[in-house]
Design a protein around this motif. Structure first.
Motif, PDB file in Angstrom:
ATOM      1  N   VAL A 113       0.714  -1.237  -0.058  1.00  0.00           N
ATOM      2  CA  VAL A 113      -0.171   0.081  -0.118  1.00  0.00           C
ATOM      3  C   VAL A 113       1.027   1.151   0.077  1.00  0.00           C
ATOM      4  N   SER A 114       0.299   2.304  -0.719  1.00  0.00           N
ATOM      5  CA  SER A 114       1.033   3.547  -0.586  1.00  0.00           C
ATOM      6  C   SER A 114       0.429   4.218   0.509  1.00  0.00           C
ATOM      7  N   MET A 115       1.132   5.108   1.324  1.00  0.00           N
ATOM      8  CA  MET A 115       0.574   5.822   2.483  1.00  0.00           C
ATOM      9  C   MET A 115       1.576   6.975   2.884  1.00  0.00           C
ATOM     10  N   THR A 116       0.867   7.966   3.552  1.00  0.00           N
ATOM     11  CA  THR A 116       1.656   9.032   4.116  1.00  0.00           C
ATOM     12  C   THR A 116       2.689   8.346   5.193  1.00  0.00           C
ATOM     13  N   THR A 117       3.488   9.277   5.544  1.00  0.00           N
ATOM     14  CA  THR A 117       4.486   8.823   6.838  1.00  0.00           C
ATOM     15  C   THR A 117       3.623   8.747   8.107  1.00  0.00           C
ATOM     16  N   GLY A 118       2.321   9.529   8.079  1.00  0.00           N
ATOM     17  CA  GLY A 118       1.641   9.454   9.306  1.00  0.00           C
ATOM     18  C   GLY A 118       0.440   8.443   9.152  1.00  0.00           C
ATOM     19  N   GLY A 119       0.672   7.496   8.265  1.00  0.00           N
ATOM     20  CA  GLY A 119      -0.046   6.448   8.087  1.00  0.00           C
ATOM     21  C   GLY A 119      -1.475   6.321   7.413  1.00  0.00           C
ATOM     22  N   LYS A 120      -1.478   7.324   6.774  1.00  0.00           N
ATOM     23  CA  LYS A 120      -3.164   7.580   5.754  1.00  0.00           C
ATOM     24  C   LYS A 120      -2.849   6.913   4.268  1.00  0.00           C
ATOM     25  N   PRO A 121      -3.740   6.438   3.781  1.00  0.00           N
ATOM     26  CA  PRO A 121      -3.631   6.066   2.340  1.00  0.00           C
ATOM     27  C   PRO A 121      -3.236   7.163   1.326  1.00  0.00           C
ATOM     28  N   ARG A 122      -2.582   6.950   0.346  1.00  0.00           N
ATOM     29  CA  ARG A 122      -1.994   7.733  -0.543  1.00  0.00           C
ATOM     30  C   ARG A 122      -2.046   7.163  -2.009  1.00  0.00           C
ATOM     31  N   ARG A 123      -2.522   7.761  -2.779  1.00  0.00           N
ATOM     32  CA  ARG A 123      -2.696   7.378  -3.958  1.00  0.00           C
ATOM     33  C   ARG A 123      -1.510   6.914  -4.600  1.00  0.00           C
ATOM     34  N   LEU A 124      -1.448   5.713  -5.372  1.00  0.00           N
ATOM     35  CA  LEU A 124      -0.429   5.347  -6.259  1.00  0.00           C
ATOM     36  C   LEU A 124      -0.066   6.342  -7.640  1.00  0.00           C
ATOM     37  N   SER A 125       1.173   6.517  -7.922  1.00  0.00           N
ATOM     38  CA  SER A 125       1.345   7.505  -8.917  1.00  0.00           C
ATOM     39  C   SER A 125       0.645   6.737 -10.187  1.00  0.00           C
ATOM     40  N   GLU A 126       0.442   7.724 -11.345  1.00  0.00           N
ATOM     41  CA  GLU A 126      -0.192   7.059 -12.538  1.00  0.00           C
ATOM     42  C   GLU A 126       0.972   6.255 -13.126  1.00  0.00           C
ATOM     43  N   GLU A 127       1.916   6.595 -13.020  1.00  0.00           N
ATOM     44  CA  GLU A 127       3.317   5.566 -13.550  1.00  0.00           C
ATOM     45  C   GLU A 127       2.986   4.294 -12.999  1.00  0.00           C
ATOM     46  N   LEU A 128       2.793   4.277 -11.542  1.00  0.00           N
ATOM     47  CA  LEU A 128       2.686   2.678 -11.014  1.00  0.00           C
ATOM     48  C   LEU A 128       1.388   2.052 -11.351  1.00  0.00           C
ATOM     49  N   ARG A 129       0.481   2.835 -11.397  1.00  0.00           N
ATOM     50  CA  ARG A 129      -0.813   2.099 -11.585  1.00  0.00           C
ATOM     51  C   ARG A 129      -0.708   1.655 -13.143  1.00  0.00           C
ATOM     52  N   GLY A 130      -0.130   2.483 -14.152  1.00  0.00           N
ATOM     53  CA  GLY A 130      -0.090   2.015 -15.414  1.00  0.00           C
ATOM     54  C   GLY A 130       0.978   0.819 -15.620  1.00  0.00           C
ATOM     55  N   LEU A 131       1.572   0.607 -14.719  1.00  0.00           N
ATOM     56  CA  LEU A 131       2.752  -0.641 -14.853  1.00  0.00           C
ATOM     57  C   LEU A 131       1.848  -2.106 -14.932  1.00  0.00           C
ATOM     58  N   SER A 132       0.825  -1.999 -14.494  1.00  0.00           N
ATOM     59  CA  SER A 132       0.033  -3.387 -14.237  1.00  0.00           C
ATOM     60  C   SER A 132       0.078  -4.302 -15.324  1.00  0.00           C
ATOM     61  N   GLY A 133       0.094  -3.634 -16.428  1.00  0.00           N
ATOM     62  CA  GLY A 133      -0.387  -4.393 -17.795  1.00  0.00           C
ATOM     63  C   GLY A 133       1.072  -4.457 -18.474  1.00  0.00           C
ATOM     64  N   ASN A 134       2.203  -3.796 -18.049  1.00  0.00           N
ATOM     65  CA  ASN A 134       3.486  -3.937 -18.547  1.00  0.00           C
ATOM     66  C   ASN A 134       4.413  -4.801 -18.009  1.00  0.00           C
ATOM     67  N   THR A 135       4.273  -5.472 -16.978  1.00  0.00           N
ATOM     68  CA  THR A 135       5.376  -6.110 -16.332  1.00  0.00           C
ATOM     69  C   THR A 135       5.349  -7.785 -16.428  1.00  0.00           C
TER      70      THR A 135
END
Length: 129
Positions: free
Chosen positions: A107-129
């Motif tokens: 999971v991607s999160m802030t250093t304070g422990g709150k959820p943080r959206r994954l970058s577009e770059e990472l979300r776009g990798l799911s079909g490319n690895t």
């Protein structure tokens, strides 16, 4: 697909001379760190910006033992990517034989422990690895 080489050292083995089960988790962690680095993602800079990745869940299957001085390969592929989480399929091979397999949810999160959206770059990798 990302490949990462691992050599089994004496410290990786138990009294029976085989890789101690917890060390497979170390192998796949190193492979994930190398994968992120090779994607050009600077985790130190991300942390300075208040963003970190954390392991949320791991399922692991031990299929065959590895022993001292063996050359292994960890393969990492994205199984799925959502807005804040990513599921990776990681496998440890000796040649063509799969010794260990894990499905790792990050999971991607802030250093304070709150959820943080994954970058577009990472979300776009799911079909490319």
């Amino acid at each position: 697909m990302h490949s990462y080489p691992v050599t089994v050292h004496y410290e990786d083995t138990d009294l029976g001379g085989i890789v101690y089960h917890a060390n497979y988790l170390k192998f796949i962690e190193r492979a994930r760190s190398d994968w992120v680095r090779k994607l050009g993602i600077d985790q130190v800079a991300l942390r300075r910006d208040g963003v970190v990745f954390a392991v949320h869940h791991i399922e692991a299957w031990f299929q065959a033992p590895a022993t001292l001085d063996e050359e292994l390969t960890v393969e990492t592929a994205i199984a799925e990517a959502g807005s804040v989480r990513m599921v990776l399929d990681q496998r440890v091979y000796r040649g063509d034989t799969c010794l260990f397999r894990a499905q790792v949810t990050l999971v991607s999160m802030t250093t304070g422990g709150k959820p943080r959206r994954l970058s577009e770059e990472l979300r776009g990798l799911s079909g490319n690895t």
